[in-house]
Scaffold this motif. Sequence first.
Motif, PDB file in Angstrom:
ATOM      1  N   LEU A  32      45.302  38.929  45.876  1.00  0.00           N
ATOM      2  CA  LEU A  32      44.491  40.129  45.688  1.00  0.00           C
ATOM      3  C   LEU A  32      43.750  40.065  44.359  1.00  0.00           C
ATOM      4  O   LEU A  32      44.240  39.455  43.396  1.00  0.00           O
ATOM      5  CB  LEU A  32      45.367  41.382  45.693  1.00  0.00           C
ATOM      6  CG  LEU A  32      46.108  41.737  46.980  1.00  0.00           C
ATOM      7  CD1 LEU A  32      46.990  42.959  46.746  1.00  0.00           C
ATOM      8  CD2 LEU A  32      45.138  41.988  48.121  1.00  0.00           C
ATOM      9  N   LYS A  33      42.604  40.691  44.304  1.00  0.00           N
ATOM     10  CA  LYS A  33      41.945  40.895  43.023  1.00  0.00           C
ATOM     11  C   LYS A  33      42.808  41.852  42.210  1.00  0.00           C
ATOM     12  O   LYS A  33      43.515  42.694  42.765  1.00  0.00           O
ATOM     13  CB  LYS A  33      40.550  41.490  43.220  1.00  0.00           C
ATOM     14  CG  LYS A  33      39.595  40.586  43.982  1.00  0.00           C
ATOM     15  CD  LYS A  33      38.255  41.283  44.194  1.00  0.00           C
ATOM     16  CE  LYS A  33      37.300  40.402  44.977  1.00  0.00           C
ATOM     17  NZ  LYS A  33      36.003  41.092  45.243  1.00  0.00           N
ATOM     18  N   GLN A  34      42.732  41.740  40.896  1.00  0.00           N
ATOM     19  CA  GLN A  34      43.557  42.609  40.068  1.00  0.00           C
ATOM     20  C   GLN A  34      43.233  44.080  40.309  1.00  0.00           C
ATOM     21  O   GLN A  34      44.123  44.929  40.335  1.00  0.00           O
ATOM     22  CB  GLN A  34      43.369  42.267  38.591  1.00  0.00           C
ATOM     23  CG  GLN A  34      44.415  42.913  37.686  1.00  0.00           C
ATOM     24  CD  GLN A  34      45.813  42.376  37.950  1.00  0.00           C
ATOM     25  OE1 GLN A  34      46.036  41.170  37.937  1.00  0.00           O
ATOM     26  NE2 GLN A  34      46.767  43.266  38.218  1.00  0.00           N
ATOM     27  N   ALA A  35      41.951  44.395  40.503  1.00  0.00           N
ATOM     28  CA  ALA A  35      41.570  45.783  40.754  1.00  0.00           C
ATOM     29  C   ALA A  35      42.179  46.291  42.056  1.00  0.00           C
ATOM     30  O   ALA A  35      42.610  47.447  42.140  1.00  0.00           O
ATOM     31  CB  ALA A  35      40.048  45.917  40.797  1.00  0.00           C
ATOM     32  N   GLU A  36      42.225  45.440  43.075  1.00  0.00           N
ATOM     33  CA  GLU A  36      42.833  45.832  44.346  1.00  0.00           C
ATOM     34  C   GLU A  36      44.324  46.092  44.169  1.00  0.00           C
ATOM     35  O   GLU A  36      44.866  47.081  44.686  1.00  0.00           O
ATOM     36  CB  GLU A  36      42.625  44.730  45.391  1.00  0.00           C
ATOM     37  CG  GLU A  36      41.186  44.525  45.819  1.00  0.00           C
ATOM     38  CD  GLU A  36      41.014  43.339  46.747  1.00  0.00           C
ATOM     39  OE1 GLU A  36      40.153  43.409  47.644  1.00  0.00           O
ATOM     40  OE2 GLU A  36      41.738  42.331  46.568  1.00  0.00           O
ATOM     41  N   PHE A  37      44.971  45.208  43.437  1.00  0.00           N
ATOM     42  CA  PHE A  37      46.407  45.376  43.219  1.00  0.00           C
ATOM     43  C   PHE A  37      46.699  46.656  42.439  1.00  0.00           C
ATOM     44  O   PHE A  37      47.590  47.436  42.801  1.00  0.00           O
ATOM     45  CB  PHE A  37      46.962  44.169  42.463  1.00  0.00           C
ATOM     46  CG  PHE A  37      48.447  44.240  42.229  1.00  0.00           C
ATOM     47  CD1 PHE A  37      49.321  43.720  43.160  1.00  0.00           C
ATOM     48  CD2 PHE A  37      48.965  44.837  41.087  1.00  0.00           C
ATOM     49  CE1 PHE A  37      50.689  43.797  42.968  1.00  0.00           C
ATOM     50  CE2 PHE A  37      50.327  44.917  40.884  1.00  0.00           C
ATOM     51  CZ  PHE A  37      51.197  44.393  41.821  1.00  0.00           C
ATOM     52  N   ASP A  38      45.951  46.876  41.365  1.00  0.00           N
ATOM     53  CA  ASP A  38      46.206  48.046  40.531  1.00  0.00           C
ATOM     54  C   ASP A  38      45.972  49.349  41.297  1.00  0.00           C
ATOM     55  O   ASP A  38      46.717  50.321  41.136  1.00  0.00           O
ATOM     56  CB  ASP A  38      45.323  48.000  39.284  1.00  0.00           C
ATOM     57  CG  ASP A  38      45.691  46.838  38.361  1.00  0.00           C
ATOM     58  OD1 ASP A  38      46.812  46.304  38.503  1.00  0.00           O
ATOM     59  OD2 ASP A  38      44.871  46.476  37.510  1.00  0.00           O
ATOM     60  N   LEU A  39      44.929  49.384  42.129  1.00  0.00           N
ATOM     61  CA  LEU A  39      44.686  50.582  42.922  1.00  0.00           C
ATOM     62  C   LEU A  39      45.798  50.792  43.939  1.00  0.00           C
ATOM     63  O   LEU A  39      46.199  51.931  44.211  1.00  0.00           O
ATOM     64  CB  LEU A  39      43.336  50.485  43.627  1.00  0.00           C
ATOM     65  CG  LEU A  39      42.919  51.721  44.434  1.00  0.00           C
ATOM     66  CD1 LEU A  39      42.920  52.975  43.557  1.00  0.00           C
ATOM     67  CD2 LEU A  39      41.548  51.521  45.062  1.00  0.00           C
TER      68      LEU A  39
END
Length: 349
Positions: A32-39
């Motif tokens: 996952l992209k980091q932004a996807e994971f964080d969301l």
Amino acid sequence: MAVQEHMGRAADARMAGSRTMTPAAAARLLGLKQAEFDLAVQLGHLESAPAAHGGPWLVPGGQIQRLCDTAGAVSDLREQVRTVGSADGARLLGVGPERFTRLARAGCLTPVSFHVNRYHAVVWRYVAVELSEFARRRPELLSGRTPPVMRALLGEGEDRRAANWRSRRVELLLRVLDEPWERAAVIATALDSASLAEAVPDARERHCLRVRAPEFSAVRPLTPGAGEVVARLLLADDPAEILRYRSRLVSAVLDAREECPALWPGEPAGTSGAAWGETGPVPAGRYRSEGEPGRSGGAGAAGPAAERGGPPAAEGDSGPAAPGRTARGGFWGSLLTRVPFRRAGADDD
């Protein structure tokens, strides 16, 4: 190739299944992209926990292993956190852009993030699966005449996008914070200085709220004009909304005060703060450096805040649109700044 990649990630996840890992490592294992994971963490699809002794937030390796071992689980998770702008959102609902914007302005659709484009217009982002759920739940709003009440509100200039984003942002942060003063600080970020002072008369407690406030928006304004647009989005402006946050803040401060009264730095418990000057209180627990910025405005104020220091002591749609508040260190310093906000760019996707 896809099967081999899946098997490789599963093997790596099994090796990490018995321990915790950083968000970056977990995102890498999931592809996952980091932004996807964080969301995904903020929306409650993934769990995270603070490390012992106030260290960075970590992710249980077991849940990452389960996702990697389950075919299609990562793809499903990625779809759960996919966001769209107004143009793609309208296509997803099967309506025109104008109707989509009217639904959003009326408060039927809640943004999850935003950015400010080069024309200083706010471009809102929405969670795609939430739009699909809305279409299934309220099909009568997708065609035909707008309901009279909604039509009247829109005729008066109603626009609830910013208020709904603020409310969502507050709730996302409260979901992951347990420490009473940090929870109170989240609520305080939606109030201007005058409303904050009225709700919290004690200067020690107000300073405590300022130094513990999370970064409310990760948008980095590129110009002073964009900074002013963002600044307006961060603060409640409707009297009813202000009253709600003030009431919640008073209650939250009462809870925090019972657990740990705010003290000036170095002030012994039970001592009057008046004798300790206006240097600001810090409750027992984790501390920030005294030079950390508070609730300041301006295009440059959205940068990361100072790290915590010292040992423990006794977010197209245009609309109104400054800099974020102080950032937390560790995982949340990373996570809170990555909920997919974007720099100024195209109005839509």
